[in-house]
Design an enzyme around this catalytic site. Structure first.
Site, PDB file in Angstrom:
ATOM      1  N   VAL A 279     158.685 124.097  28.114  1.00  0.00           N
ATOM      2  CA  VAL A 279     158.152 124.643  29.364  1.00  0.00           C
ATOM      3  C   VAL A 279     157.084 125.689  29.069  1.00  0.00           C
ATOM      4  O   VAL A 279     156.056 125.774  29.739  1.00  0.00           O
ATOM      5  CB  VAL A 279     159.293 125.252  30.212  1.00  0.00           C
ATOM      6  N   ALA A 280     157.317 126.495  28.030  1.00  0.00           N
ATOM      7  CA  ALA A 280     156.349 127.538  27.667  1.00  0.00           C
ATOM      8  C   ALA A 280     155.035 126.942  27.172  1.00  0.00           C
ATOM      9  O   ALA A 280     153.966 127.507  27.365  1.00  0.00           O
ATOM     10  CB  ALA A 280     156.952 128.440  26.581  1.00  0.00           C
ATOM     11  N   ILE A 282     153.551 124.208  28.104  1.00  0.00           N
ATOM     12  CA  ILE A 282     152.738 123.500  29.102  1.00  0.00           C
ATOM     13  C   ILE A 282     152.466 124.410  30.297  1.00  0.00           C
ATOM     14  O   ILE A 282     153.385 124.904  30.942  1.00  0.00           O
ATOM     15  CB  ILE A 282     153.473 122.238  29.596  1.00  0.00           C
ATOM     16  N   GLU A 284     152.325 124.667  33.626  1.00  0.00           N
ATOM     17  CA  GLU A 284     152.738 123.771  34.705  1.00  0.00           C
ATOM     18  C   GLU A 284     151.788 123.795  35.900  1.00  0.00           C
ATOM     19  O   GLU A 284     151.582 122.789  36.567  1.00  0.00           O
ATOM     20  CB  GLU A 284     154.149 124.141  35.185  1.00  0.00           C
ATOM     21  N   ASP A 326     115.096 108.960  43.290  1.00  0.00           N
ATOM     22  CA  ASP A 326     114.220 108.033  44.000  1.00  0.00           C
ATOM     23  C   ASP A 326     113.037 108.838  44.533  1.00  0.00           C
ATOM     24  O   ASP A 326     113.184 110.014  44.864  1.00  0.00           O
ATOM     25  CB  ASP A 326     115.008 107.392  45.152  1.00  0.00           C
ATOM     26  N   ASP A 611     118.311 107.426  48.797  1.00  0.00           N
ATOM     27  CA  ASP A 611     118.671 107.294  50.200  1.00  0.00           C
ATOM     28  C   ASP A 611     118.748 105.855  50.668  1.00  0.00           C
ATOM     29  O   ASP A 611     119.276 105.578  51.736  1.00  0.00           O
ATOM     30  CB  ASP A 611     117.666 108.054  51.087  1.00  0.00           C
ATOM     31  N   ASP A 615     119.435 102.072  46.222  1.00  0.00           N
ATOM     32  CA  ASP A 615     119.902 103.146  45.344  1.00  0.00           C
ATOM     33  C   ASP A 615     121.419 103.116  45.120  1.00  0.00           C
ATOM     34  O   ASP A 615     121.924 103.756  44.197  1.00  0.00           O
ATOM     35  CB  ASP A 615     119.539 104.521  45.932  1.00  0.00           C
ATOM     36  N   ASN A 705     154.728 131.320  34.707  1.00  0.00           N
ATOM     37  CA  ASN A 705     153.695 130.283  34.704  1.00  0.00           C
ATOM     38  C   ASN A 705     153.244 129.865  36.103  1.00  0.00           C
ATOM     39  O   ASN A 705     152.057 129.636  36.350  1.00  0.00           O
ATOM     40  CB  ASN A 705     154.191 129.036  33.965  1.00  0.00           C
ATOM     41  N   ASP A 709     151.282 133.899  36.997  1.00  0.00           N
ATOM     42  CA  ASP A 709     150.028 133.427  36.398  1.00  0.00           C
ATOM     43  C   ASP A 709     149.125 132.739  37.412  1.00  0.00           C
ATOM     44  O   ASP A 709     147.907 132.846  37.346  1.00  0.00           O
ATOM     45  CB  ASP A 709     150.329 132.421  35.274  1.00  0.00           C
TER      46      ASP A 709
END
Length: 888
Positions: A279-280, A282, A284, A326, A611, A615, A705, A709
C-alpha cells in the site's frame, strides 16, 4: 477512376440510360445490392466497455487485489477506502468518455436531403438516401451534390469543394475534360462532382458513380473508423510507472516477508506488514488526482476559447512541437478579399481606391455591374470571387442593388469557362456601357485601347507589357487577377457577338484569401517556443507558399511540395525530407494522414488543425486534433480532441501555454506523491530490517495517501501558471518524468521524510517510557500503549512533513517567498485542512479507536512540529545555494 472514362463507357459499365434514367424495379435491385446512400454509423461503446477501459490500468489492478486481500483479512476500513478511490476514478473517466465520438453521425448529416433524378423517363425529386449507382442526377446552383457523380453535361458549372479539398475558391467543372493520368487530386478532377460539396454556379447532369460509404466522403468515414486511439505521453508514462511500482511493491513484499520469517516473526503478522508495504509503494490517489487535475484544466481551457473533448488532450498540448494547420479558414479568413488594384499604370493597395477619380470609379462600376453575386451586411450568395468585388464597393457604401437601379442591365453574355469572360450592357443616361471582366490574357485579346489618366490611348506593345508586368507581380504574390474593360454604345442595336470586341482596357484587381491578422505573431511565438508550424492545403503551390512566406512559416520554395510528389515517395523517403518541409500543397485526405504520421514517426508530438471534412482523418491521426468551432464542419469537430470556439489560430498558442502549465502541475503532483510514498516505504523497510515493530499501520498509510496527500496534490494541480513557460522548448515526449535531477530530488526528499518519521517513532517510544539513553535506538519488548504512542508520533510527522513538503514542489528553483506564500491559496488551505484533519483523527475518541492512535499533548505536538517543518527548511537552503551557483 471514373474521371478517366468517357461517357459511353460509363453508361455501359453502370448499365444506365441517360435519356430515361433507371426504372423503379432496377432502383430496388440496386438498393439491395449497394445499400442506401448514407454513411455507416459506428456503434457506441457500452457502459461496461467504458468501465473496463477506466479500470484497465496496472495500478488499479494492484489496488483491487489489495482491497480484496484487506477485506479477506478483516481490514475492512482499508478495503473501503481503496474501493472509494477506484470508484471516483472510474466515474470521472466514464463521464468524460460518455461524450461519444460523433464523427460518422456528423458525416451522415452532411448528405443533402433531396436530389433531382431521372426515373422512368421523368424528372423526379427523391430523398438522397434512395440514390443508387447509375442514377442520372441533375444539379443546379445552390444545391448540394447528393453522391459522387461523373458529369456528362455542364453549363458554367462551379462547385465549392473547400470542405473536401481545402481549395479556397470554387472549382470550374467541365464534363468534356478527360485525364489520362493515373493519380489526379480530387480538386483537379474537372469532370467529377463529389458528395456533400456545393454547387455555386451553373447547372449539370451527372451519372451516380458512388453512393454511401463508396463515395470520397465515405472513404474519409472509413479512415476515421479505422483510426486507432493512441495513449498520450503522460498516459504512457503513468502506465510504465504503474508497472514499475507494481513489480516494486511485489518485490518489497516478498523481501519483507522472507526477512520477517528469518527473524522469527509470526507469518500472519508479516503478511499484514507486507500488505502495508504494498500500500505504501503505490500512490492510491494518483489516477484520480491526474483525472481531476485534467478536468480542472478543461475548465481553464474553456476560458481560453478552447473546448477540450478528451481529458488527455490537455496534457498532450504541453508536448506539442509540430502544428500542422490547414490554410483555408484556419490560417486565412476563408473570405476572398481584393487587396490590390492597377489603374493608370500604377499598382496600388485596395485601401487607396479613390471613388472621386473617374477612372477608379469606372473600374469599381465595372466589377460590380458585371457581377451576379449578392452582398449585404448579413448575407452573401454567389461566387466568392464576385462577392469579394461587391465587398470592395461596400467599403465605400456603394452597393450592387443601388448601382443596378441607376444603371439597368440591358443585355449580358454569361461567364463561360472556355472564354473566361463575362459581359453586361448597362444603361448610363442615354448611353450604353459594355462592361466586361475576366482573365487578363483573354481580355487583352479583345481590347484595342486603354484608359490611362482619363484618356483613351492605343493599346500598344509597351502598354500591354506594363499591364502584364503588374499582373505578373500580383500573381507572384499569389493574388487571383481579374481585368476589366468597357466600351460605350449609343444604341443597343448591335450583334451580341460584337459586344466583346474593340474594348477599352480599364484596370486590374488582385484578390486573395488573406491571412488572419493575429496569426503572424502567434507563429512567431511558436517559433521562439521551439514549435514548427506546417501548412497543409488543397490550394495551389504558389498560393500556399505566398501565404506561408507572409506568415513566416516558410522562407524558400524548396520548403514547399505538391501532394502528387508524396505519391511517388516511400515512407522512408518522406521521413528523410520531412524536417525541411513547411508547405504541402494540393493534398488529398490520404496525404494529410501520411504527413501527420511521417512527423510522428520522427518522434514529434503533432497537432493538426482544420475545419473541413477533408481534415477529419488527419485530426484523428494526430496526437491532438484541433477543429474550428465557427467555420468547422461537424465532421471535423467530431474527429477532434479540441475545438476552438473563436476559430482563432492564436488560441492554439494560448492553449499550448495552458497545456504546458497543466502538465507541469500534474508532474508536481506525481513527484510530490512519489517522494511521500518513498518516505513511507523507507520508514517501514528500515524498521522491519532493524527488527522493530512497524511504525505505521496499513490504515495510517491509506489515510496519508488518500486524504492528507490528496488535498495538497490537487492544490499543486491548480498552481498558478509560470509566465515564462513559453520561453522553454517543448519537452521531449520520450523524456522521463525523473529527468533533470528530479529523480534524485524524489529519492532525497523521500529519504528525509522517511528518516524523520522513524525519528518521531523512536522519540515517541523513548518519551513515553522515559528512556534517555541513545542505544538501543528503539526499545525492545515495549508496552502496547508505548507502541501506540510511538506510532501516533510517526503517523503525525509523516502526514504533516508531507504537507509542508508540498510547498517545496511549487518550483524547483524559486523560493516559496519569491513565488509568494499566498499565491496558491488552495495549497495553503490544503495544508491547514490537512493538519486539522490529522488533529481530528487523533482527538475524537471514535476515530482514534478506528485508527489505533494516541491523543498527543502539547509537548508531543511541539516535537512533531519541529520535525515536520525540516523538509521545507532543508529545501529552501538548497534552492538558495542553487540560485547563488547559477548567478556565479
Amino acid at each position: 477512376m471514373w474521371y478517366k472514362k468517357d461517357t459511353d463507357t460509363i453508361v455501359k459499365e453502370l448499365e444506365t440510360d441517360i435519356i430515361n434514367g433507371l426504372s423503379s424495379e432496377e432502383v430496388k435491385k440496386r438498393v439491395e445490392k449497394f445499400g442506401e446512400n448514407k454513411l455507416a454509423q459506428k456503434g457506441k461503446k457500452s457502459l461496461l466497455k467504458m468501465l473496463f477501459a477506466q479500470i484497465n490500468d496496472a495500478m488499479i489492478y494492484i489496488l483491487i487485489v489489495a482491497a480484496v486481500i484487506s477485506f479477506a483479512l478483516g481490514e475492512r476500513s482499508d478495503a473501503i477506502v481503496i474501493a472509494i478511490v477506484i470508484i471516483i476514478n472510474a466515474v470521472v473517466g466514464i463521464i468524460q468518455e460518455s461524450k461519444a465520438e460523433k464523427s460518422l453521425e456528423a458525416l451522415k448529416k452532411l448528405s443533402t436531403p433531396k436530389a433531382i433524378v431521372k426515373r422512368n423517363g421523368e424528372m423526379v425529386e427523391v430523398a438522397s438516401e434512395e440514390l443508387v449507382p447509375g442514377d442520372i442526377v441533375i444539379l443546379d446552383a445552390g444545391r448540394y451534390v447528393p453522391c459522387d457523380l461523373r458529369l456528362i453535361e455542364t453549363a458554367n458549372l462551379k462547385i465549392e469543394e473547400s470542405a473536401l479539398t481545402g481549395e479556397s475558391v470554387p472549382s470550374d467543372k467541365d464534363s468534356t475534360v478527360i485525364s489520362d493520368e493515373n493519380a489526379v487530386p480530387l480538386g483537379d478532377q474537372k469532370n467529377m462532382a463529389f458528395m456533400s460539396t456545393l454547387t455555386t454556379y451553373g447547372r449539370a447532369v451527372g451519372i451516380a458513380t458512388g453512393t454511401g460509404m463508396n463515395t470520397e466522403i465515405g472513404k474519409i468515414a472509413k479512415m476515421l473508423d479505422e483510426s486507432e486511439s493512441e495513449l498520450t505521453p503522460l498516459q504512457k508514462k503513468l502506465a510504465e510507472l504503474g508497472k514499475i511500482l507494481g513489480f516494486g511493491a511485489l518485490g518489497i513484499c516478498i523481501v519483507m516477508f522472507i526477512v520477517g520469517i528469518i527473524q522469527g516473526r509470526e507469518p500472519f503478522e508479516m503478511f499484514l506488514t507486507a500488505i502495508s508495504l504494498a500500500v505504501a509503494a503505490i500512490p492510491e490517489g494518483l489516477p484520480a488526482i491526474v483525472t481531476i487535475v485534467l478536468a480542472v484544466g478543461v475548465q481553464k481551457m474553456i476560458k481560453q476559447n478552447a473546448i477540450v473533448r478528451k481529458l488527455p488532450a490537455v496534457e498532450t498540448l504541453g508536448a506539442v512541437n509540430i502544428i500542422c494547420s490547414d490554410k483555408t479558414g484556419t490560417l486565412t479568413q476563408n473570405k476572398m478579399t481584393v487587396t490590390k488594384f492597377y489603374i493608370d499604370n500604377q499598382l496600388k493597395p485596395a485601401s487607396e481606391l479613390n471613388v472621386d477619380n473617374t477612372s477608379e470609379k469606372l473600374l469599381l462600376d465595372n466589377i460590380m455591374l458585371c457581377n451576379d453575386a449578392t452582398y449585404t451586411g448579413s448575407s452573401q450568395t454567389g461566387d466568392p470571387t464576385e462577392i469579394a468585388l461587391l465587398a470592395m464597393g461596400a467599403k465605400y457604401n456603394i452597393f450592387r442593388d443601388d448601382l443596378n437601379k441607376q444603371h439597368e442591365r440591358i443585355d449580358e453574355i454569361p461567364f463561360e469557362s472556355d472564354r473566361k469572360l463575362m459581359t453586361t450592357v448597362n444603361k448610363y443616361d442615354d448611353k450604353y456601357y459594355v462592361m466586361t471582366k475576366g482573365a487578363i490574357d483573354n481580355l487583352l485579346k479583345i481590347c484595342s485601347s486603354a484608359l490611362i489618366n482619363g484618356e483613351v490611348v492605343n493599346l500598344t506593345d509597351d502598354v500591354k507589357a506594363s499591364i502584364m508586368e503588374s499582373s505578373n507581380k500580383m500573381s507572384d504574390d499569389a493574388l487571383r487577377v481579374l481585368g476589366s474593360a468597357y466600351k460605350i454604345l449609343t444604341s443597343t442595336h448591335i450583334d451580341i457577338d460584337e459586344l466583346e470586341s474593340q474594348l477599352t482596357f480599364i484596370g486590374l484587381v488582385g484578390m486573395i484569401d488573406p491571412p488572419r491578422e493575429e496569426v503572424k505573431d502567434s507563429i512567431k511565438l511558436c517559433r521562439s517556443s521551439g514549435i514548427k508550424t506546417i501548412m497543409i492545403t488543397g490550394d495551389h503551390k504558389n498560393t500556399a507558399f505566398a501565404i506561408a512566406k507572409e506568415l513566416g512559416i516558410a522562407e524558400d520554395e524548396s520548403q514547399a511540395i505538391f501532394g502528387m510528389e508524396l505519391d511517388n515517395m516511400s515512407d522512408e523517403e518522406l521521413a528523410s525530407k520531412i524536417d525541411n518541409l513547411r508547405v504541402f500543397a494540393r493534398v488529398s485526405p490520404e496525404h494529410k494522414v501520411k504527413i501527420v504520421k511521417a512527423f510522428k514517426a520522427k518522434g514529434n508530438i503533432v497537432s493538426m488543425t482544420g475545419d473541413g471534412v477533408n481534415d477529419a482523418p488527419s485530426l484523428k491521426a494526430a496526437d491532438i486534433g484541433v477543429a474550428m468551432g465557427i467555420t468547422g464542419t461537424d465532421v471535423a469537430k467530431g474527429a477532434s480532441d479540441m475545438i476552438l470556439t473563436d476559430d482563432n489560430f492564436s488560441t492554439i498558442v494560448s492553449a499550448i501555454e495552458e497545456g504546458r502549465n497543466i502538465f507541469n502541475n500534474i508532474k508536481k503532483s506525481i513527484i510530490f506523491l512519489l517522494s511521500c510514498n518513498i518516505g513511507e516505504i523507507l520508514a517501514l523497510f528500515v524498521s522491519i530490517l532493524m527488527g522493530w515493530s512497524a511504525p505505521l499501520k496499513p490504515i495510517h498509510i491509506l489515510w496519508v495517501n488518500l486524504i492528507t496527500d490528496t488535498l495538497p496534490a490537487l492544490s499543486l494541480g491548480v498552481d498558478p501558471g509560470d509566465k515564462d513557460v513559453m520561453k522553454e522548448k517543448p519537452r521531449d515526449p520520450k523524456e522521463s518524468l525523473f529527468a533533470h535531477g528530479t529523480g534524485i530530488s524524489v529519492l532525497l526528499n523521500g529519504a528525509l521524510i522517511g528518516f524523520l518519521t522513524l525519528a518521531a517513532f523512536i522519540i515517541g517510544a523513548k518519551v513515553y517510557t522515559g528512556e534517555t539513553s541513545i542505544f538501543p535506538l528503539f526499545p525492545k519488548d515495549i508496552h502496547p500503549n508505548t507502541l501506540t504512542h510511538a506510532q501516533t508520533m510517526a503517523f503525525v510527522v509523516l502526514s504533516v512533513s508531507q504537507l509542508f513538503h508540498s510547498l517545496n514542489m511549487r518550483n524547483p528553483k524559486k523560493s516559496i517567498f519569491q513565488l509568494g506564500i499566498f499565491t496558491n491559496k488552495y495549497l495553503i488551505a490544503a495544508l491547514l485542512v490537512g493538519i486539522f484533519l490529522q488533529d481530528v483523527v487523533i482527538t475524537i475518541p471514535f476515530l482514534r479507536n478506528i485508527f489505533g492512535v494516541f491523543d498527543l499533548n502539547m509537548r508531543d505536538w511541539l516535537l512533531v512540529g519541529i520535525l515536520s517543518i525540516i523538509p521545507l527548511v532543508v529545501n529552501e537552503i538548497y534552492k538558495l545555494f542553487r540560485r547563488i551557483a547559477q548567478r556565479s
